[in-house]
Design an enzyme around this catalytic site. Structure first.
Site, PDB file in Angstrom:
ATOM      1  N   GLY A 176       1.183  -1.434  -0.103  1.00 46.60           N
ATOM      2  CA  GLY A 176       0.015   0.040   0.077  1.00 46.60           C
ATOM      3  C   GLY A 176       0.983   0.872   0.129  1.00 46.60           C
ATOM      4  N   ASP A 191      -5.746  -8.747  -7.725  1.00 52.15           N
ATOM      5  CA  ASP A 191      -4.986  -8.782  -5.748  1.00 52.15           C
ATOM      6  C   ASP A 191      -3.628  -7.511  -5.135  1.00 52.15           C
ATOM      7  OD1 ASP A 191      -6.103 -10.406  -4.654  1.00 52.15           O
ATOM      8  OD2 ASP A 191      -5.659 -12.229  -5.534  1.00 52.15           O
ATOM      9  N   LEU A 192      -4.334  -6.425  -5.035  1.00 55.09           N
ATOM     10  CA  LEU A 192      -2.793  -4.968  -4.702  1.00 55.09           C
ATOM     11  C   LEU A 192      -1.485  -5.709  -4.378  1.00 55.09           C
ATOM     12  CD1 LEU A 192      -2.280  -2.192  -4.764  1.00 55.09           C
ATOM     13  CD2 LEU A 192      -3.632  -1.933  -2.433  1.00 55.09           C
ATOM     14  N   ASP A 193      -0.184  -5.215  -5.582  1.00 59.10           N
ATOM     15  CA  ASP A 193       0.559  -6.102  -4.307  1.00 59.10           C
ATOM     16  C   ASP A 193       1.265  -6.601  -4.376  1.00 59.10           C
ATOM     17  OD1 ASP A 193       1.446  -3.233  -4.312  1.00 59.10           O
ATOM     18  OD2 ASP A 193       0.744  -2.793  -3.094  1.00 59.10           O
ATOM     19  N   GLU A 194       0.282  -8.223  -4.695  1.00 55.02           N
ATOM     20  CA  GLU A 194       0.124  -9.734  -4.391  1.00 55.02           C
ATOM     21  C   GLU A 194       1.339 -10.099  -6.089  1.00 55.02           C
ATOM     22  OE1 GLU A 194      -2.081 -11.257  -1.913  1.00 55.02           O
ATOM     23  OE2 GLU A 194      -2.286  -9.894  -0.340  1.00 55.02           O
TER      24      GLU A 194
END
EC number: 3.5.1.10
Length: 293
Positions: free
Chosen positions: A211, A236-239
């Site tokens: 984030g 999926d954020l930053d995954e």
């Protein structure tokens, strides 16, 4: 090198890269290399990996072919092997320079580093466009003669602006979209439609500190190493699957701003290396992970 050898080498100037993935079983390498040999191809580099957990086999072969050999010729020759082993393959003709779109917000260090690496010839790519949600990099784009698109995004126009982005990608023929510190989260829909074709640089050593403001998070936690992570974008954020990472040692005496300054250098290097590996077909998706040759 005698004259005959030199002449044969000159004839093999058409370069291709083949990547393949399939269930592991005996005979894959022999089948592929035999078919390539039958076309007169000369293998310059070969890498392979067997994932024991999933029993998946991955391979990358760089080869040269006789002048006049087309991509269709090679694909026809490989079809029996592809069908026999139910392979998923990609064949890239390296005579075609890949096109990239770079997306950036206000921090332009990663953008400038990519341009420098293209200028000195380390990255072989053509920048088809720069896309931003700010005007800050317009002067640079105009100086370089690159089309510059400002797509300001808010909750009301996000879908419309992402459709515009997709049109830019399609019209420019871009092979890869690079988020060079582009500080907007792509929608799930866009992430799925461009899966495997968008690389992001996250200013943290993932999976830690996802984030916003990860360096400030790291500073508050008193970490001794900070880093950056280049990964494919997923819903999926930053995954997304990780391509490249790097860390650097920091200390209690450094401020959060020192962390940020150190991080800028790491981000630029990591992103450029990830882009190079992708453009050279050295990265293969393996579920939530990557195989990097």
């Amino acid at each position: 090198m005698n004259h005959s050898t030199a002449s044969k080498a000159a004839e093999h100037t058409h370069r291709f890269v083949l990547t393949l993935a399939c269930e592991d079983q005996p005979g894959i390498v022999a089948a592929v290399t035999t078919e390539l040999a039958n076309t007169g191809a000369n293998i310059a580099e070969s890498n392979q990996f067997w994932d024991r957990q999933t029993n998946r086999f991955f391979m990358r072969i760089a080869f040269t072919a006789a002048e006049g050999t087309t991509k269709d010729d090679v694909e026809r020759a490989l079809k029996p092997a592809i069908d026999r082993f139910d392979m998923k393959t990609t064949l890239v003709d390296q005579a075609k320079k890949p096109k990239i779109i770079i997306m950036v917000s206000k921090f332009d260090h990663a953008l400038l580093h990519l341009f420098y690496q293209i200028k000195v010839g380390w990255l072989d790519a053509e920048v088809a466009a720069i896309v931003s949600n700010h005007e800050d990099s317009r002067r640079f784009a105009e100086h370089e003669g690159i089309p510059y698109h400002v797509l300001q995004v808010n909750k009301d126009n996000k879908k419309e602006q992402e459709e515009t982005l997709l049109k830019i990608v399609k019209d420019s023929g871009a092979d890869l979209v690079i988020l060079a510190r582009y500080m907007q989260v792509l929608s799930d829909n866009l992430s799925k439609r461009l899966y495997g074709k968008v690389i992001n640089i996250h200013h943290s050593f993932l999976p830690s500190f996802k984030g916003a403001k990860p360096y400030h998070q790291a500073h508050e936690r008193g970490v001794k190493l900070i880093g950056a992570t280049a990964h494919y974008v997923t819903p999926d954020l930053d995954e997304g699957p990780i391509i490249e990472q790097e860390t650097e040692r920091v200390s209690h005496a450094m401020s959060a701003e020192d962390f940020v300054a150190t991080g800028r250098d790491i981000e630029s290097r990591v992103l450029a290396r990830a882009v190079k590996k992708h453009l050279e077909s050295r990265v293969m998706l393996n579920g939530h992970k990557t195989v990097v040759f």
